[in-house]
Structure formats: C-alpha cells, structure tokens
Motif scaffolding. Structure first.
Motif, PDB file in Angstrom:
ATOM      1  N   VAL A  29      -2.688  -2.273  -0.995  1.00 23.10           N
ATOM      2  CA  VAL A  29      -4.000  -1.701  -0.711  1.00 23.10           C
ATOM      3  C   VAL A  29      -4.270  -1.737   0.794  1.00 23.10           C
ATOM      4  O   VAL A  29      -4.735  -0.750   1.383  1.00 23.10           O
ATOM      5  CB  VAL A  29      -5.096  -2.474  -1.465  1.00 23.10           C
ATOM      6  N   PHE A  30      -3.980  -2.849   1.406  1.00 22.40           N
ATOM      7  CA  PHE A  30      -4.195  -2.990   2.843  1.00 22.40           C
ATOM      8  C   PHE A  30      -3.378  -1.959   3.619  1.00 22.40           C
ATOM      9  O   PHE A  30      -3.877  -1.307   4.548  1.00 22.40           O
ATOM     10  CB  PHE A  30      -3.837  -4.411   3.284  1.00 22.40           C
ATOM     11  N   ARG A  31      -2.110  -1.806   3.252  1.00 24.57           N
ATOM     12  CA  ARG A  31      -1.252  -0.849   3.958  1.00 24.57           C
ATOM     13  C   ARG A  31      -1.747   0.585   3.790  1.00 24.57           C
ATOM     14  O   ARG A  31      -1.623   1.410   4.702  1.00 24.57           O
ATOM     15  CB  ARG A  31       0.185  -0.976   3.449  1.00 24.57           C
ATOM     16  N   ALA A  32      -2.301   0.898   2.620  1.00 27.18           N
ATOM     17  CA  ALA A  32      -2.836   2.238   2.397  1.00 27.18           C
ATOM     18  C   ALA A  32      -4.021   2.511   3.324  1.00 27.18           C
ATOM     19  O   ALA A  32      -4.146   3.606   3.885  1.00 27.18           O
ATOM     20  CB  ALA A  32      -3.257   2.392   0.936  1.00 27.18           C
ATOM     21  N   LEU A  83     -13.887   0.125   4.663  1.00 31.18           N
ATOM     22  CA  LEU A  83     -12.690   0.250   3.831  1.00 31.18           C
ATOM     23  C   LEU A  83     -12.015  -1.101   3.619  1.00 31.18           C
ATOM     24  O   LEU A  83     -11.496  -1.381   2.526  1.00 31.18           O
ATOM     25  CB  LEU A  83     -11.715   1.242   4.466  1.00 31.18           C
ATOM     26  N   MET A  84     -12.021  -1.943   4.650  1.00 33.36           N
ATOM     27  CA  MET A  84     -11.427  -3.276   4.496  1.00 33.36           C
ATOM     28  C   MET A  84     -12.194  -4.107   3.475  1.00 33.36           C
ATOM     29  O   MET A  84     -11.647  -5.035   2.883  1.00 33.36           O
ATOM     30  CB  MET A  84     -11.396  -4.002   5.842  1.00 33.36           C
ATOM     31  N   SER A  85     -13.460  -3.773   3.242  1.00 32.54           N
ATOM     32  CA  SER A  85     -14.221  -4.502   2.220  1.00 32.54           C
ATOM     33  C   SER A  85     -13.685  -4.236   0.826  1.00 32.54           C
ATOM     34  O   SER A  85     -13.975  -4.972  -0.114  1.00 32.54           O
ATOM     35  CB  SER A  85     -15.707  -4.107   2.293  1.00 32.54           C
ATOM     36  N   VAL A  88      -1.499  -8.949   7.641  1.00 34.92           N
ATOM     37  CA  VAL A  88      -2.890  -8.538   7.871  1.00 34.92           C
ATOM     38  C   VAL A  88      -3.334  -8.963   9.264  1.00 34.92           C
ATOM     39  O   VAL A  88      -3.950  -8.190  10.017  1.00 34.92           O
ATOM     40  CB  VAL A  88      -3.820  -9.135   6.798  1.00 34.92           C
ATOM     41  N   ARG A  89      -3.033 -10.199   9.622  1.00 39.56           N
ATOM     42  CA  ARG A  89      -3.434 -10.712  10.931  1.00 39.56           C
ATOM     43  C   ARG A  89      -2.823  -9.876  12.050  1.00 39.56           C
ATOM     44  O   ARG A  89      -3.528  -9.456  12.991  1.00 39.56           O
ATOM     45  CB  ARG A  89      -3.005 -12.173  11.070  1.00 39.56           C
ATOM     46  N   ALA A  90      -1.537  -9.620  11.965  1.00 39.79           N
ATOM     47  CA  ALA A  90      -0.854  -8.887  13.029  1.00 39.79           C
ATOM     48  C   ALA A  90      -1.396  -7.468  13.173  1.00 39.79           C
ATOM     49  O   ALA A  90      -1.674  -7.000  14.281  1.00 39.79           O
ATOM     50  CB  ALA A  90       0.649  -8.854  12.755  1.00 39.79           C
ATOM     51  N   VAL A  91      -1.580  -6.785  12.056  1.00 43.80           N
ATOM     52  CA  VAL A  91      -2.030  -5.393  12.097  1.00 43.80           C
ATOM     53  C   VAL A  91      -3.483  -5.295  12.527  1.00 43.80           C
ATOM     54  O   VAL A  91      -3.848  -4.452  13.360  1.00 43.80           O
ATOM     55  CB  VAL A  91      -1.826  -4.718  10.721  1.00 43.80           C
ATOM     56  N   ILE A 126      -4.597   1.095   6.241  1.00 41.81           N
ATOM     57  CA  ILE A 126      -4.089   1.204   7.610  1.00 41.81           C
ATOM     58  C   ILE A 126      -3.479   2.582   7.849  1.00 41.81           C
ATOM     59  O   ILE A 126      -3.706   3.214   8.887  1.00 41.81           O
ATOM     60  CB  ILE A 126      -3.053   0.100   7.894  1.00 41.81           C
ATOM     61  N   SER A 127      -2.678   3.080   6.893  1.00 44.82           N
ATOM     62  CA  SER A 127      -2.042   4.396   7.075  1.00 44.82           C
ATOM     63  C   SER A 127      -3.087   5.494   7.162  1.00 44.82           C
ATOM     64  O   SER A 127      -2.933   6.449   7.929  1.00 44.82           O
ATOM     65  CB  SER A 127      -1.059   4.676   5.939  1.00 44.82           C
ATOM     66  N   TRP A 128      -4.173   5.374   6.390  1.00 47.56           N
ATOM     67  CA  TRP A 128      -5.249   6.368   6.432  1.00 47.56           C
ATOM     68  C   TRP A 128      -5.958   6.344   7.783  1.00 47.56           C
ATOM     69  O   TRP A 128      -6.230   7.383   8.380  1.00 47.56           O
ATOM     70  CB  TRP A 128      -6.241   6.104   5.303  1.00 47.56           C
TER      71      TRP A 128
END
Length: 545
Positions: free
Chosen positions: A181-184, A203-205, A220-223, A186-188
């Motif tokens: 979910v997190f990667r999706a 969105l992060m919520s 998550v931290r790095a991105v 970020i890509s958006w």
C-alpha cells in the motif's frame, strides 16, 4: 408501389404509405424498419409513434459513429455482437443512446467477465460517468482484490486522489503486506510530485503503519525522508508515520483493522500427534485464515476462524484439492456426497488436473503402499483407473504446474526415502527428471515464480528416519535443483500452501523426539528467508490446505 431513390442504387418498398425499408444516412445502407424497431426502443419510438421519420425513406443520424451503429445493426440481424476492449466503450455508448437493450446487456456482461488489470480502471471511470452502480461495484471489488497488480499499471497514475484514498481506507483491500500500500501511494505521488505532494499526508493516512514490521518500516523511513526534501515541500511525513507505527499499538486492534488477502487458507481435518496409533483422534474441523497480522516490531501472526466441520468421519492422511471453486476431501473412508474410490489409500495426494481429480498411490494398509492411480469425474461422480506409477509410492509431494503433475520424493515399497522427481501423465505414465540433492518423504512442494520449492519431511539415516530441514528448488527449464534457506524447525507431515507470492508450511511434527510442531512458517522467495507466522488453531499433523 415501387419508389426508386435517385442516385442511391437502393430500392425502397412502400405499402399503404409505410416504408418497410429505411436508409440510415450515417451508414448509407438500407435496413428493415421492423428489425430496428424490434431491437431498439429508440427506433421503435421513431417508427411507430407518428414522428416524421416514420414516413421518411432516409433518416440522418449525424451524431453517431458509422462503425458502432453498424455493429449494433449487425447484432439486430444476426444476434452476434463482436466486442473487444478497443471497441466496447464506444459500442456501449451507442447502445445506450439508441436503447439497444439486449446489446447493452452483452456489453456490460463483457466488461464484467473480461475484466483485466489493465482495463479495470477505465471500466470504473465509465461506470461512474454513466451511473452504472452494479458495474461500478463489480469493478471496485476487482481493483481491491488485485490492488498490487493494478497499482503497477499506467492507468493507476491517473486516479483522482479522492478515489485512491477510498481504496486505501477499505478493509477489503487485498495486499500481501502493508508495504504494498505504501509503495502504491509513493508511485502515485512521484508521477507528478509538484502537484501531488499536497495529497501525501491524507493518502498516508490510508496506510496502516502499525501492521508493518521493523524491516518494512525502514523503507518507509528512507522514502518519506527523501520525499520531504522535495523542493519547496512543507509536508512532514516521517514523523506522522513513526507516531502511528510506534505508539498506536494499544489501539491498533481497534482502529487499525487488518487487510484481507485475495485467497484464503483452509485447514481440513488432521490429527493430534500420539505415539499410540490406537489413541489418535483425527479432526473433523475446518478452519480458515483470511488475515495475516504483522504487529508492531517483531510480532507476527495469523487470525484463524472456524469454518465448520466435515459432514462425515474425521479425516487425516487424506487428500484435498480444489476444482472449479469446490473443495474436495478424499480418503479411504466413505463420504456420503461422493462415490468411493476403488482402492483403499491414505498418505497420498489428491490433485486437480484438466477438470479431473487424481488420487495417486498411497498406503493401502500398514507397511503396504500401492502404485495405482484413480481419476475422479465430477460430472458422473465416478472413479476409474488410469496409468499406474512405475512403483508403489506414498508420503510423496505432488503439485500441478504448466499442465503437468510433478511428484517428488516419498517412500518406495520398502519405505526408503527417495530422491526422485518425475512428471506423471494419466495416459503416458512416468517421465523421470533430475534427482533432488536430498532424499525426503512426508514433505511439501509448492510452485512459486515458475519454480518448484521443496521443504520439510524426513530422510534416511542408516536404519532410522531423521528430520529433513534442508530445502531445495527445482527449475523445470534447466531440469536442475538448487538449495535455498533451510527450515528453522522440523516440519514432518506438514501441510503447505502458496498465497500471495509466499510459501506457507503449516504444522507437522519433529521426527527426532516425536513432538508436535503447530508452528506456521512463511517463505518469501524475493527475500530468501523464513518467517514465523504463529500457530495453527487445531490439529497439527497429516492435515491439508
């Protein structure tokens, strides 16, 4: 009365002042009014309600595409509507305008039945624009069940932020990990960071950080820290995510529900281990695990729920397979809803192949196994013998891959553990492949990423059986075996399953001290490591998934 239309080369027939044929200007072709009226409410109203078009020999429809109209008119005459993803939206729009109800039903049915990862978001936009609530519900469900694949498409980048957040907040979102979910998200955002970074916090919520592990949260931290460095960005993401991840554990079960996987694991029967075979207590219970918990930090687990009971005698060392969405449970005992096999057998595999079920080898009595193979036909509820194995075999592992039945290891007629790997065909019999590096029986085999992974079981050591914790993977292209990470604990007589790109080894026992192992271990081929996923809810050995 003959009334030739000058310059068209078409002959219109008029009787008692009514034209039975009509030229549609957009197509410049002649058609039967009665055929059009019978298939289209639009043309029925035009030709039967006294409108001027009912008396005109030629009707002009400049607002329509000639090709889409011709497709619908061909359907009116033939009952056949040829649809592709390149044409279905335009044909559907024309069918809506002209009220071709039967053709419209076929178009909507095509969209539902032929839904694909690359087309589903287009269908969702279409259904929303035209107020088709049933179709929209079907498509949204498809997106939720295939979210990881959909999020990798180009169309995903065009989703409105509000629509994306709706998907993220849904408990029905099917993902193998919250990291997906997190990667999706970020890509958006990265598709247009200057415009979309303003939506990042909302969105992060929708990402459920408390369900992540420490290893996942490192990404998550790095991105997030990297995103906060975008030019002129005032968005603070990492601190919010860290607060949710590290400090919401007491409320996590209340405010942060787990996601649902696309498929579920079903535990069927099994046995509680007892050295005295006379005191074994097989189980009739069925359990399912449709959620994976990844608690804060290192804690992982599976949420099990009771599904019901087998409507017959308890089962262990039985066969389980799924065919056309139906779960079949077979062993040497009778089952009131299916025909009995012709041979008694236990400690065997039941596989679904080419619309049939195959019960292969197995133990007929104590210390006696068989080479026979039976085929079950669900249409006739009957069993018939097919080509036998080359030798008596039990305690092997079998799986269907590339339309073939692969069988590894097992016990021969002297109950010696084998290193063999072969391809079985119901008509052609056995084709031997490369041997495994390690002998094994009572083990598991699952397909992942085009290869066959073998794990667990027992092996021969002099006159005794020992736990086999070494694991290996078979490449059918090169016909070779390669070792991979060993199991952290023994799993003899365990069940296995493949769910959302990961291999699960469930239950079993330890041969060395004959102790139960109710643990569930999960192997991630991309990470090349095993994870402890908790314990089984009931019987731990000789069960099936």
């Amino acid at each position: 009365q003959n009334n030739p239309r000058q310059g068209t080369g078409l002959l219109l027939i008029q009787m008692d002042g009514f034209h039975y044929m009509v030229i549609l200007g957009v197509c410049a072709k002649v058609f039967h009014r009665v055929i059009l009226a019978a298939n289209s409410d639009y043309f029925r109203g035009m030709f039967t309600s006294g409108m001027k078009e009912s008396r005109q020999p030629c009707v002009d429809l400049p607002f329509l595409s000639a090709s889409d109209l011709e497709a619908l008119i061909r359907f009116s005459y033939s009952g056949t509507l040829l649809l592709t993803w390149d044409s279905v939206f335009e044909v559907t729009c024309t069918a809506l305008r002209l009220q071709f109800q039967s053709a419209l039903s076929l178009c909507l049915n095509f969209m539902q039945k032929e839904l694909q990862v690359n087309s589903c978001l287009d269908v969702a936009s279409f259904a929303e624009a035209y107020g088709m609530s049933d179709l929209l519900e079907e498509v949204n469900d498809f997106v939720l069940r295939n979210f990881r694949e959909v999020s990798a498409t180009v169309k995903f980048q065009d989703l409105p932020a509000e629509k994306l957040l709706d998907f993220l907040q849904c408990d029905g979102l099917c993902v193998p990990s919250e990291l997906t979910v997190f990667r999706a998200v970020i890509s958006w955002i990265e598709a247009d960071p200057e415009e979309r970074l303003v939506h990042a916090s909302s969105l992060m919520s929708g990402v459920r950080f408390p369900l992540m592990t420490f290893r996942e949260f490192r990404e998550v931290r790095a991105v997030n820290l990297q995103m906060e460095c975008y030019r002129d960005s005032e968005v603070e993401l990492y601190g919010t995510a860290l607060k949710e991840f590290g400090f919401s554990l007491p409320q996590s079960h209340e405010i942060c529900r787990v996601r649902r996987p696309k498929d579920v694991l079903v535990l069927v029967g099994g046995d509680q281990l007892n050295p005295d075979m006379g005191h074994r207590m097989p189980s009739r219970e069925l359990w399912f695990a449709n959620s994976m918990r990844s608690g804060t930090g290192l804690v992982k687990g599976m949420e099990w729920r009771r599904l019901g009971e087998i409507p017959d005698q308890p089962k262990f060392r039985h066969g389980v397979a799924v065919l056309d969405g139906v779960l079949y449970v077979i062993n040497k005992k009778t089952w009131k809803r299916l025909a009995d096999m012709q041979d008694l057998r236990s400690n065997f595999c039941l596989v679904a192949h080419d619309e049939r079920l195959y019960a292969i080898g197995g133990d007929k009595t104590i210390n006696t196994n068989v080479d026979s193979v039976e085929m079950y036909n669900p249409d006739t509820d009957s069993w018939s013998f097919v080509k036998p194995l080359d030798q008596a075999l039990s305690g092997y592992a079998a799986t269907v891959f590339n339309e073939g039945i692969f069988i590894s290891g097992g016990f021969d007629c002297k109950y010696v553990c084998l290193v063999s790997m072969f391809l079985y065909h119901p008509e052609r019999g056995t084709t031997y492949l490369a041997d495994m590096a390690n002998d094994r029986a009572q083990h598991c085999m699952e397909v992942a990423q085009g290869r066959l992974y073998v794990a667990g079981g027992v092996c021969n050591l002099r006159r005794f059986y020992m736990d086999q914790q070494a694991c290996e993977v078979y490449d059918p292209v090169s016909d070779t075996w390669t070792a991979f990470a060993s199991l952290p604990v023994p799993h003899v007589g365990a069940a296995s399953a493949f769910l959302e790109d990961r291999i699960y080894i469930l239950g079993g026992y330890c041969q060395e001290d004959y102790s139960e192992s109710g643990l569930v271990h999960r192997f991630d081929p991309s990470m090349q490591r095993w994870e402890n996923m908790g314990k089984l809810p009931g019987a731990v050995t000789d069960s099936h998934f």
